[in-house]
Design a protein around this motif. Structure first.
Motif, PDB file in Angstrom:
ATOM      1  N   ARG A   1      14.667  26.449  64.400  1.00  0.00           N
ATOM      2  CA  ARG A   1      14.003  25.641  63.368  1.00  0.00           C
ATOM      3  C   ARG A   1      13.808  26.486  62.126  1.00  0.00           C
ATOM      4  NH1 ARG A   1       9.937  21.299  64.997  1.00  0.00           N
ATOM      5  NH2 ARG A   1      10.710  20.638  67.015  1.00  0.00           N
ATOM      6  N   ARG A   2      13.926  25.845  60.964  1.00  0.00           N
ATOM      7  CA  ARG A   2      13.629  26.538  59.714  1.00  0.00           C
ATOM      8  C   ARG A   2      12.119  26.629  59.564  1.00  0.00           C
ATOM      9  NH1 ARG A   2      16.388  22.992  55.314  1.00  0.00           N
ATOM     10  NH2 ARG A   2      15.475  21.432  56.632  1.00  0.00           N
ATOM     11  N   ASP A   3      11.647  27.724  58.999  1.00  0.00           N
ATOM     12  CA  ASP A   3      10.213  27.823  58.763  1.00  0.00           C
ATOM     13  C   ASP A   3       9.842  26.918  57.587  1.00  0.00           C
ATOM     14  OD1 ASP A   3      11.315  29.422  56.723  1.00  0.00           O
ATOM     15  OD2 ASP A   3       9.599  30.769  56.705  1.00  0.00           O
ATOM     16  N   LEU A   4       8.559  26.630  57.457  1.00  0.00           N
ATOM     17  CA  LEU A   4       8.080  25.680  56.460  1.00  0.00           C
ATOM     18  C   LEU A   4       8.446  26.098  55.043  1.00  0.00           C
ATOM     19  CD1 LEU A   4       6.563  23.107  55.870  1.00  0.00           C
ATOM     20  CD2 LEU A   4       4.435  24.396  55.958  1.00  0.00           C
ATOM     21  N   ASP A   5       8.320  27.373  54.731  1.00  0.00           N
ATOM     22  CA  ASP A   5       8.672  27.822  53.379  1.00  0.00           C
ATOM     23  C   ASP A   5      10.152  27.620  53.085  1.00  0.00           C
ATOM     24  OD1 ASP A   5       6.216  28.502  52.319  1.00  0.00           O
ATOM     25  OD2 ASP A   5       6.270  30.539  53.112  1.00  0.00           O
TER      26      ASP A   5
END
Length: 66
Positions: free
Chosen positions: A12-16
């Motif tokens: 998963r990509r991080d939120l930033d």
């Protein structure tokens, strides 16, 4: 045996990173009024823009702003 549908695995990509991609790809800016990387005037500008575009936040009264 796979436990997830094809195309749904991986990292998963991080939120930033999601926010960065949204800005670069779509021109959409997602910023928290409490982001510690912003100075007070920048946070205040974000708050004022949010109030103007979407209305005042329910947890923020006039007394809290003054």
């Amino acid at each position: 045996m796979r436990w997830h549908p094809k195309g749904y695995g991986g990292q998963r990509r991080d939120l930033d990173q999601v926010k960065r991609d949204g800005w670069h790809d779509e021109g959409v800016l997602a910023v928290s009024v409490d982001d510690h990387r912003l100075t007070w005037p920048e946070r205040e500008l974000v708050r004022q823009l949010g109030d103007r575009l979407y209305g005042q936040r329910p947890d923020c009264g006039e007394a809290a702003n003054g």
